[in-house]
Each structure stands twice: as C-alpha cells, then as structure tokens.
Scaffold this motif. Structure first.
Motif, PDB file in Angstrom:
ATOM      1  N   LEU A 172      43.296  31.505  26.856  1.00  0.00           N
ATOM      2  CA  LEU A 172      43.044  32.945  26.775  1.00  0.00           C
ATOM      3  C   LEU A 172      44.323  33.731  26.515  1.00  0.00           C
ATOM      4  O   LEU A 172      44.322  34.698  25.745  1.00  0.00           O
ATOM      5  CB  LEU A 172      42.375  33.437  28.057  1.00  0.00           C
ATOM      6  CG  LEU A 172      40.958  32.911  28.295  1.00  0.00           C
ATOM      7  CD1 LEU A 172      40.461  33.332  29.670  1.00  0.00           C
ATOM      8  CD2 LEU A 172      40.012  33.364  27.204  1.00  0.00           C
ATOM      9  N   THR A 173      45.419  33.336  27.125  1.00  0.00           N
ATOM     10  CA  THR A 173      46.690  34.030  26.926  1.00  0.00           C
ATOM     11  C   THR A 173      47.188  33.850  25.494  1.00  0.00           C
ATOM     12  O   THR A 173      47.764  34.764  24.907  1.00  0.00           O
ATOM     13  CB  THR A 173      47.746  33.515  27.927  1.00  0.00           C
ATOM     14  OG1 THR A 173      47.236  33.695  29.244  1.00  0.00           O
ATOM     15  CG2 THR A 173      49.048  34.271  27.792  1.00  0.00           C
ATOM     16  N   ALA A 174      46.952  32.682  24.920  1.00  0.00           N
ATOM     17  CA  ALA A 174      47.387  32.425  23.539  1.00  0.00           C
ATOM     18  C   ALA A 174      46.684  33.343  22.551  1.00  0.00           C
ATOM     19  O   ALA A 174      47.226  33.625  21.468  1.00  0.00           O
ATOM     20  CB  ALA A 174      47.134  30.969  23.182  1.00  0.00           C
ATOM     21  N   ARG A 175      45.523  33.831  22.890  1.00  0.00           N
ATOM     22  CA  ARG A 175      44.774  34.728  21.994  1.00  0.00           C
ATOM     23  C   ARG A 175      45.252  36.174  22.048  1.00  0.00           C
ATOM     24  O   ARG A 175      44.869  36.978  21.209  1.00  0.00           O
ATOM     25  CB  ARG A 175      43.297  34.670  22.342  1.00  0.00           C
ATOM     26  CG  ARG A 175      42.702  33.279  22.096  1.00  0.00           C
ATOM     27  CD  ARG A 175      41.250  33.289  22.341  1.00  0.00           C
ATOM     28  NE  ARG A 175      40.659  34.306  21.484  1.00  0.00           N
ATOM     29  CZ  ARG A 175      39.392  34.378  21.166  1.00  0.00           C
ATOM     30  NH1 ARG A 175      38.564  33.482  21.642  1.00  0.00           N
ATOM     31  NH2 ARG A 175      38.921  35.326  20.397  1.00  0.00           N
ATOM     32  N   LEU A 176      46.068  36.513  23.044  1.00  0.00           N
ATOM     33  CA  LEU A 176      46.560  37.881  23.170  1.00  0.00           C
ATOM     34  C   LEU A 176      47.550  38.195  22.053  1.00  0.00           C
ATOM     35  O   LEU A 176      48.374  37.371  21.688  1.00  0.00           O
ATOM     36  CB  LEU A 176      47.255  38.087  24.521  1.00  0.00           C
ATOM     37  CG  LEU A 176      46.377  38.056  25.756  1.00  0.00           C
ATOM     38  CD1 LEU A 176      47.248  38.165  27.003  1.00  0.00           C
ATOM     39  CD2 LEU A 176      45.375  39.186  25.731  1.00  0.00           C
ATOM     40  N   ARG A 177      47.476  39.388  21.540  1.00  0.00           N
ATOM     41  CA  ARG A 177      48.422  39.858  20.524  1.00  0.00           C
ATOM     42  C   ARG A 177      49.302  40.910  21.174  1.00  0.00           C
ATOM     43  O   ARG A 177      48.833  41.974  21.556  1.00  0.00           O
ATOM     44  CB  ARG A 177      47.691  40.456  19.326  1.00  0.00           C
ATOM     45  CG  ARG A 177      46.757  39.490  18.648  1.00  0.00           C
ATOM     46  CD  ARG A 177      47.556  38.406  17.930  1.00  0.00           C
ATOM     47  NE  ARG A 177      46.655  37.384  17.426  1.00  0.00           N
ATOM     48  CZ  ARG A 177      46.785  36.102  17.672  1.00  0.00           C
ATOM     49  NH1 ARG A 177      47.772  35.674  18.427  1.00  0.00           N
ATOM     50  NH2 ARG A 177      45.936  35.234  17.190  1.00  0.00           N
ATOM     51  N   VAL A 178      50.568  40.593  21.317  1.00  0.00           N
ATOM     52  CA  VAL A 178      51.513  41.522  21.922  1.00  0.00           C
ATOM     53  C   VAL A 178      52.697  41.694  20.995  1.00  0.00           C
ATOM     54  O   VAL A 178      53.060  40.796  20.241  1.00  0.00           O
ATOM     55  CB  VAL A 178      52.007  41.021  23.303  1.00  0.00           C
ATOM     56  CG1 VAL A 178      50.869  40.982  24.304  1.00  0.00           C
ATOM     57  CG2 VAL A 178      52.647  39.666  23.194  1.00  0.00           C
ATOM     58  N   SER A 179      53.270  42.879  21.043  1.00  0.00           N
ATOM     59  CA  SER A 179      54.469  43.108  20.248  1.00  0.00           C
ATOM     60  C   SER A 179      55.670  42.555  21.003  1.00  0.00           C
ATOM     61  O   SER A 179      55.772  42.672  22.212  1.00  0.00           O
ATOM     62  CB  SER A 179      54.654  44.603  19.976  1.00  0.00           C
ATOM     63  OG  SER A 179      54.821  45.287  21.195  1.00  0.00           O
ATOM     64  N   ALA A 194      41.723  19.045  40.115  1.00  0.00           N
ATOM     65  CA  ALA A 194      41.255  18.988  38.727  1.00  0.00           C
ATOM     66  C   ALA A 194      40.707  20.344  38.278  1.00  0.00           C
ATOM     67  O   ALA A 194      40.973  20.796  37.159  1.00  0.00           O
ATOM     68  CB  ALA A 194      40.192  17.899  38.576  1.00  0.00           C
ATOM     69  N   LEU A 195      39.954  21.007  39.149  1.00  0.00           N
ATOM     70  CA  LEU A 195      39.438  22.338  38.815  1.00  0.00           C
ATOM     71  C   LEU A 195      40.571  23.349  38.669  1.00  0.00           C
ATOM     72  O   LEU A 195      40.539  24.215  37.787  1.00  0.00           O
ATOM     73  CB  LEU A 195      38.441  22.806  39.873  1.00  0.00           C
ATOM     74  CG  LEU A 195      37.090  22.101  39.853  1.00  0.00           C
ATOM     75  CD1 LEU A 195      36.282  22.470  41.096  1.00  0.00           C
ATOM     76  CD2 LEU A 195      36.326  22.449  38.596  1.00  0.00           C
ATOM     77  N   ASN A 196      41.571  23.234  39.518  1.00  0.00           N
ATOM     78  CA  ASN A 196      42.733  24.111  39.423  1.00  0.00           C
ATOM     79  C   ASN A 196      43.442  23.901  38.088  1.00  0.00           C
ATOM     80  O   ASN A 196      43.820  24.854  37.408  1.00  0.00           O
ATOM     81  CB  ASN A 196      43.676  23.873  40.595  1.00  0.00           C
ATOM     82  CG  ASN A 196      44.765  24.914  40.681  1.00  0.00           C
ATOM     83  OD1 ASN A 196      44.593  26.041  40.251  1.00  0.00           O
ATOM     84  ND2 ASN A 196      45.898  24.527  41.231  1.00  0.00           N
ATOM     85  N   ALA A 197      43.631  22.646  37.704  1.00  0.00           N
ATOM     86  CA  ALA A 197      44.267  22.339  36.421  1.00  0.00           C
ATOM     87  C   ALA A 197      43.441  22.889  35.264  1.00  0.00           C
ATOM     88  O   ALA A 197      43.992  23.439  34.298  1.00  0.00           O
ATOM     89  CB  ALA A 197      44.460  20.831  36.279  1.00  0.00           C
ATOM     90  N   ALA A 198      42.126  22.759  35.347  1.00  0.00           N
ATOM     91  CA  ALA A 198      41.265  23.293  34.292  1.00  0.00           C
ATOM     92  C   ALA A 198      41.394  24.809  34.193  1.00  0.00           C
ATOM     93  O   ALA A 198      41.371  25.371  33.088  1.00  0.00           O
ATOM     94  CB  ALA A 198      39.808  22.894  34.558  1.00  0.00           C
ATOM     95  N   SER A 199      41.555  25.481  35.329  1.00  0.00           N
ATOM     96  CA  SER A 199      41.723  26.941  35.283  1.00  0.00           C
ATOM     97  C   SER A 199      43.031  27.315  34.590  1.00  0.00           C
ATOM     98  O   SER A 199      43.106  28.320  33.882  1.00  0.00           O
ATOM     99  CB  SER A 199      41.655  27.540  36.689  1.00  0.00           C
ATOM    100  OG  SER A 199      42.838  27.275  37.415  1.00  0.00           O
ATOM    101  N   PHE A 200      44.075  26.492  34.759  1.00  0.00           N
ATOM    102  CA  PHE A 200      45.336  26.756  34.063  1.00  0.00           C
ATOM    103  C   PHE A 200      45.172  26.544  32.554  1.00  0.00           C
ATOM    104  O   PHE A 200      45.711  27.305  31.755  1.00  0.00           O
ATOM    105  CB  PHE A 200      46.456  25.860  34.608  1.00  0.00           C
ATOM    106  CG  PHE A 200      47.076  26.403  35.853  1.00  0.00           C
ATOM    107  CD1 PHE A 200      48.165  27.262  35.791  1.00  0.00           C
ATOM    108  CD2 PHE A 200      46.586  26.059  37.095  1.00  0.00           C
ATOM    109  CE1 PHE A 200      48.738  27.771  36.935  1.00  0.00           C
ATOM    110  CE2 PHE A 200      47.149  26.560  38.250  1.00  0.00           C
ATOM    111  CZ  PHE A 200      48.225  27.418  38.177  1.00  0.00           C
ATOM    112  N   VAL A 201      44.441  25.508  32.156  1.00  0.00           N
ATOM    113  CA  VAL A 201      44.195  25.263  30.736  1.00  0.00           C
ATOM    114  C   VAL A 201      43.431  26.441  30.127  1.00  0.00           C
ATOM    115  O   VAL A 201      43.763  26.924  29.042  1.00  0.00           O
ATOM    116  CB  VAL A 201      43.434  23.937  30.529  1.00  0.00           C
ATOM    117  CG1 VAL A 201      42.960  23.782  29.096  1.00  0.00           C
ATOM    118  CG2 VAL A 201      44.311  22.756  30.939  1.00  0.00           C
TER     119      VAL A 201
END
Length: 139
Positions: free
Chosen positions: A25-32, A13-20
């Motif tokens: 956090l990755t969705a907030r990245l702005r990349v070209s 469950a903790l592992n799954a939470a780390s993926f969430v």
C-alpha cells in the motif's frame, strides 16, 4: 489476543503479512520528494517547540504517562498474569481486549457529534450538575 487464539507462530505470520500489505500500500502512494534540509531546520523546529510552553509541558507530561503505562503493560501486567490469571495466554487476551477497546473508542469518538453552540466546556458542565441534576445553562 491472536497468540491466545491461534498460537505464537501463526500470530507472527499474520504480523509479517500485515507488514507485506503495508509495503504494497505504501508503494502505491505518490509523494513529492523534497530535498533534505540541514541542521538549521532542526534547530528552527527545536526553537519553535521550546517557545510554546503548552506544547512541551504536554509532551513532558505525556512522557511520564507513557512510561507508567509501559511499566504496567511490559512488566507488572505479565508478572501478575503469570501468577494469578494463567500466564501468557490470559495476558494476551487482556492486552488484545485493551486494543479492541481503544479502536472501538476511537471509532465512536470519531462519529459522535457534540453540540458546542453554547460554548460550554467540560468544567462548566460539571459545575452546573450536582447530584445528576442539570441546573440550566449559564447566563
């Protein structure tokens, strides 16, 4: 180590939470966005890689190191732990301690500043030190 402390279910469950959290956090990245280039770029990269002997020799050597470590961590370690140290719980503590040590060592290495103003390499320093006595700086 988490398995040893809270059990397999909670560890998953903790592992799954780390993926969430990673997704958020990755969705907030702005990349070209760059267009995908064909096989020519792959061939160019492969040619550049092969042209640098030091690079492919290090990669080949490290591949052997990783294979040896994975044999230890994935096969020999659990087997020995099961026979002599109490099984999966003991092995999870051992692997967890290794991970903590790796993170601590990387953090320490990132904060240690080494004075290299004299141009001394490890080999030069080792040759000058005999029996723990520093013979002075090279001329």
């Amino acid at each position: 180590m988490t398995v040893a402390l809270v059990g397999a279910g909670w560890a998953l469950a903790l592992n799954a939470a780390s993926f969430v959290l990673s997704v958020a956090l990755t969705a907030r990245l702005r990349v070209s966005v760059r267009p995908i280039v064909g096989v020519d770029r792959f061939r160019e990269g492969r040619r550049e890689f092969a042209s640098r002997q030091w690079l492919w020799v290090v990669v080949a050597q490290y591949s052997v190191v990783v294979a040896a470590l994975n044999a230890n961590v994935g096969v020999l370690g659990p087997l020995t732990s099961g026979q002599h140290f109490g099984g999966a719980r003991a092995w999870s503590v051992i692997v967890g301690a290794q991970a903590v040590g790796t993170i601590a060592g990387a953090g320490l290495a990132a904060h240690v500043r080494v004075d290299r103003s004299g141009g001394q390499t490890f080999g030069e320093g080792a040759r000058r030190r005999v029996g723990g006595i520093d013979r002075g700086s090279p001329q």
